[in-house]
Design an enzyme around this catalytic site. Structure first.
Site, PDB file in Angstrom:
ATOM      1  N   HIS A 128      16.041 -17.398 -99.330  1.00  0.00           N
ATOM      2  CA  HIS A 128      15.336 -18.049 -98.204  1.00  0.00           C
ATOM      3  C   HIS A 128      16.233 -18.354 -97.012  1.00  0.00           C
ATOM      4  O   HIS A 128      15.758 -18.795 -95.971  1.00  0.00           O
ATOM      5  CB  HIS A 128      14.590 -19.304 -98.674  1.00  0.00           C
ATOM      6  CG  HIS A 128      15.430 -20.531 -98.852  1.00  0.00           C
ATOM      7  ND1 HIS A 128      15.559 -21.471 -97.864  1.00  0.00           N
ATOM      8  CD2 HIS A 128      16.166 -20.979 -99.896  1.00  0.00           C
ATOM      9  CE1 HIS A 128      16.344 -22.460 -98.309  1.00  0.00           C
ATOM     10  NE2 HIS A 128      16.719 -22.173 -99.535  1.00  0.00           N
ATOM     11  N   GLN A 148      25.286 -19.096 -96.550  1.00  0.00           N
ATOM     12  CA  GLN A 148      25.062 -18.958 -95.108  1.00  0.00           C
ATOM     13  C   GLN A 148      25.647 -17.664 -94.549  1.00  0.00           C
ATOM     14  O   GLN A 148      25.342 -17.286 -93.416  1.00  0.00           O
ATOM     15  CB  GLN A 148      25.673 -20.150 -94.357  1.00  0.00           C
ATOM     16  CG  GLN A 148      24.985 -21.478 -94.642  1.00  0.00           C
ATOM     17  CD  GLN A 148      23.564 -21.572 -94.087  1.00  0.00           C
ATOM     18  OE1 GLN A 148      23.111 -20.716 -93.320  1.00  0.00           O
ATOM     19  NE2 GLN A 148      22.856 -22.612 -94.473  1.00  0.00           N
ATOM     20  N   THR A 202      11.923 -16.542-117.655  1.00  0.00           N
ATOM     21  CA  THR A 202      11.189 -15.387-117.137  1.00  0.00           C
ATOM     22  C   THR A 202      11.509 -15.173-115.676  1.00  0.00           C
ATOM     23  O   THR A 202      11.486 -16.116-114.882  1.00  0.00           O
ATOM     24  CB  THR A 202       9.674 -15.618-117.329  1.00  0.00           C
ATOM     25  OG1 THR A 202       9.427 -15.752-118.721  1.00  0.00           O
ATOM     26  CG2 THR A 202       8.861 -14.463-116.757  1.00  0.00           C
ATOM     27  N   CYS A 251      19.701 -38.403 -92.995  1.00  0.00           N
ATOM     28  CA  CYS A 251      18.920 -39.539 -93.463  1.00  0.00           C
ATOM     29  C   CYS A 251      19.184 -39.741 -94.945  1.00  0.00           C
ATOM     30  O   CYS A 251      18.775 -38.933 -95.767  1.00  0.00           O
ATOM     31  CB  CYS A 251      17.434 -39.273 -93.283  1.00  0.00           C
ATOM     32  SG  CYS A 251      16.704 -40.187 -91.951  1.00  0.00           S
ATOM     33  N   SER A 256      21.240 -17.030-101.453  1.00  0.00           N
ATOM     34  CA  SER A 256      19.868 -17.489-101.619  1.00  0.00           C
ATOM     35  C   SER A 256      18.954 -16.711-100.691  1.00  0.00           C
ATOM     36  O   SER A 256      19.258 -16.528 -99.513  1.00  0.00           O
ATOM     37  CB  SER A 256      19.824 -18.984-101.292  1.00  0.00           C
ATOM     38  OG  SER A 256      18.535 -19.488-101.534  1.00  0.00           O
TER      39      SER A 256
END
Ligand code: PLP
Length: 388
Positions: free
Chosen positions: A204, A182, A243, A329, A202
């Site tokens: 994304h 983050q 790969t 959840c 990361s």
């Protein structure tokens, strides 16, 4: 005109920057070589793209390109760092120090380590979500091989005293791993200054594509060694076979570059928008900020709204605003967030809390809309519950 719903869940994932997309596209079509193919230009071009991205990612965190291992994301990086150290340093010890507010990718990996005979200490946090450094130091034993403490928390945005943790780790000859998923690209992260030995991030979470990330592995002072968790063709210096995702990696590099160039200006802009949103919402009665108000990411705020039903709050908002709540959840039941619980937030308050995480394309107009919308829904729910 505002386009609805408004996306305010950038800590879950970010949209891919169009400039990142543009860099990726040729590697799906014309430049489709395998970066490990040494005998022809298709392979060389792919390798060149990977090398360039490695430099770009390294630069963002103050590392050397050789110290970057490409992975499929932060979950894999967390697994590789913790399991890789646990196996490699088994001769030295089996004790890992982490903290209760870590991401599940770290906590569940530590649970796995315990099943393998490892010992894990889960440090508590104070009400701002920050660990106690004295407690950390006191918990280090001669058997401790790793300190795994995240850089910034995904639910609250709270930033841990990373530099101080790095210094303590060094003082005791223990490796320091930080899940900086983050933080990287949002605030200045420097593996040298912060004395970090291993770090995950990361793509994304920083306007790059999904399914690609990096693990930084320090090569000197000390040279960190890892046992690979994926065996195969010996890619990535034998630490991560498979790969390489060339388009993803090229995009990740571009995303890192964009973040590095915009870091200061973007942080400032998002900080102003976040502060506007936060101070407006905290003006409502019985609303509370979760996490630190000082040591934190610029684009996140987590707020509890007392005397409203959590489900009602989410239902009242989710057609127009995409965000996360303090209730996770888990199969059938709604469990309050373990992160908020660890901060001492009561269950009902955790249920009625919202995480707002804004991003590169968030506008002031959107923030103004959200302030009005959240205020209306909260006041309505409170009025209804008084009638009922
Ligand atoms: C999102 C996130 C992860 C998981 O990252 P992936 O790349 O989706 O596997 C791990 N740690 C933190 C702190 C995160 O925010």
């Amino acid at each position: 005109m505002l386009k609805l719903p408004i996306y305010l869940d950038h800590n879950a994932t970010t949209p891919c920057d169009p400039q990142v997309m543009e860099v990726m596209l040729p590697y799906f079509t014309e430049l489709y070589g395998n970066a490990a193919s040494r005998s022809h230009s298709f392979g060389w071009q792919a390798e060149e793209a990977v090398d360039y991205a490695r430099e770009q990612v390294a630069k963002l965190i103050g590392a050397e390109p050789k110290e970057i291992i490409f992975t499929s994301g932060a979950t894999e990086g967390d697994n590789l760092a913790i399991k890789g150290v646990f196996e490699m340093y088994a001769g030295k010890g089996n004790h890992i120090l982490t903290c209760v507010t870590e991401h599940k990718a770290v906590l569940d990996t530590c649970k796995h380590i315990e099943k393998l005979g490892g010992e894990v200490t889960y440090l508590p946090v104070g009400k701002e979500g920050i660990i106690d450094l004295q407690q950390l130091e006191a918990a280090i034993t001669p058997r401790t091989i790793l300190i795994a403490i995240m850089y910034a928390n995904n639910e609250t945005g709270t930033i841990q005293p990373v530099k101080e943790i790095g210094a303590l780790a060094k003082k005791h000859g223990v490796l320091f791993f930080t899940d900086a998923t983050q933080a990287v690209g949002k605030v200045p992260v420097d593996v040298i200054k912060d004395e970090i030995d291993l770090l995950t991030c990361s793509a994304h979470k920083m306007y790059g594509p999904k399914g690609v990330g990096a693990l930084y592995v320090r090569r000197k002072n000390p040279r960190v060694r890892l046992t690979a968790q994926l065996d195969g063709g010996g890619h990535e210096k034998g630490m991560r076979s498979g790969t390489l995702n060339v388009p993803g990696i090229a995009g990740f590099g571009k995303a890192a570059d964009l973040c590095r160039h915009n870091l200061e200006a973007e942080g400032k802009r998002l900080g102003q928008l976040r502060n506007k949103l936060e101070s407006a919402l905290l003006q409502l009665d019985a609303t509370y900020l979760n996490g630190s108000s000082t040591s934190r990411l610029p684009h996140v705020t987590n707020i509890s709204f007392n005397f409203v039903n959590g489900d009602g709050l989410m239902m009242g908002l989710n057609k127009e605003v995409a965000l996360s709540s303090g209730a996770a959840c888990t199969s059938a039941s709604m469990e309050p967030s373990y992160v908020l619980k660890a901060l001492g937030v009561a269950d009902d308050l955790a249920h009625s809390s919202l995480r707002f995480s804004i991003g590169r394309y968030t506008t002031e107009e959107e923030i103004d809309f959200i302030i009005r919308k959240v205020t209306d829904v909260v006041l309505q729910l409170r009025a209804m519950s008084q009638i009922g």
